[in-house]
Enzyme design. Sequence first.
Site, PDB file in Angstrom:
ATOM      1  CD  GLU A 173       0.855   0.415   2.997  1.00 31.20           C
ATOM      2  OE1 GLU A 173       0.784   1.666   2.899  1.00 31.20           O
ATOM      3  OE2 GLU A 173       1.854  -0.156   3.462  1.00 31.20           O
ATOM      4  CD  GLU A 320       7.727   1.782  -1.185  1.00 33.95           C
ATOM      5  OE1 GLU A 320       8.451   0.957  -1.802  1.00 33.95           O
ATOM      6  OE2 GLU A 320       8.070   2.958  -0.993  1.00 33.95           O
TER       7      GLU A 320
END
Length: 356
Positions: A173, A320
């Site tokens: 994310e 991430e």
Amino acid sequence: MSGFRIPTPRPPDEALAGAIQAKIDAKTKPLGALGQLEALARQVALIQQTLTPTLRQPHVLVFAADHGIAAEGVSAYPADVTHQMVRNFAAGGAAINVFCRLHGLTLRVVDAGVRGSFADVPAVLNQKIAEGTRNFRHAPAMTAAECRQALALGAALVDDIHRAGCNVVGFGEMGIGNTSSAAVLLHLLGGVPLASCVGRGTGLDEAGLARKQAVLAAAVAAHPTVATVDGTDALTVLATFGGFEIAQLCGALLRAAELGMVLLIDGFIGSAALLVAWRLAPAVLPYCVFSHESAEGGHPHLLRVLGVQPLLRLDLRLGEGTGSALVYPLVQAAVAFFTEMASFESAGVSPAEADQ
């Protein structure tokens, strides 16, 4: 999306468990000598319901969105960084790009609700719900309809990669302000005191951390009917305090488990999305490989709520999906020893004698 059905995974059938364990124990090694890799091999074999598991077309899905709560100064970085980092992902310049290239993972970057357009960036998949959520200090972050739409879009993306042959997927994310959402989700759905859930995020100093704690306490108090939820209405909590990327992540996690895929879970934000998924469907948990314990303050508490043990402790706090990408070689190693390592019988090696 009004007809969307929330995926409901079932626990893996345990009928093969004895045969899986017997195959592990027959390998040319002392019993239990490969430690957590043995547990990982058992898990993957049970998920796939086979004594010859394989890992096919591994993906990492990174969902990105902006958060209205960022306007309250809860992050050390400005909200524009979400958009800038998505462009960095698309250009191949972020840590997740490096790790995916290194380990042969296909990366898909999803605009779940970032402010601004990526029309000129075809590598970014457009699943935008809106230009960021509302500021949940003053109003619910999203409507119930937006929340269900986000769940449905996340699930549909997993359907796409599964049809293309993928059976192992990591999740990541990006979203300035999303550690604030994750902290409140942990507080309300995990029963952890709010102060223990709130961390430094992107690197807040002491004054910034104190402000973040005060903002989130005020936000919880502003939604008293939600704040009293005992965890049975996880969708209301998600819609009130979540982010579009967290909601799409949640839908993706549930659908991937329902399809019998191996799920690689990242750090604090990814685990918060999983916490929501777990409250909706507890059977999601056996499909999850927990990559690492984040240095973000709330993550150890979240892992304890879930009752799980991550494989790595590297003091990561980047998000991430980096933890998902880094743990994938360990999953490969577990599957490889299970399927390729000789048994005592095939190698002609004498096993240990049982105590007389």
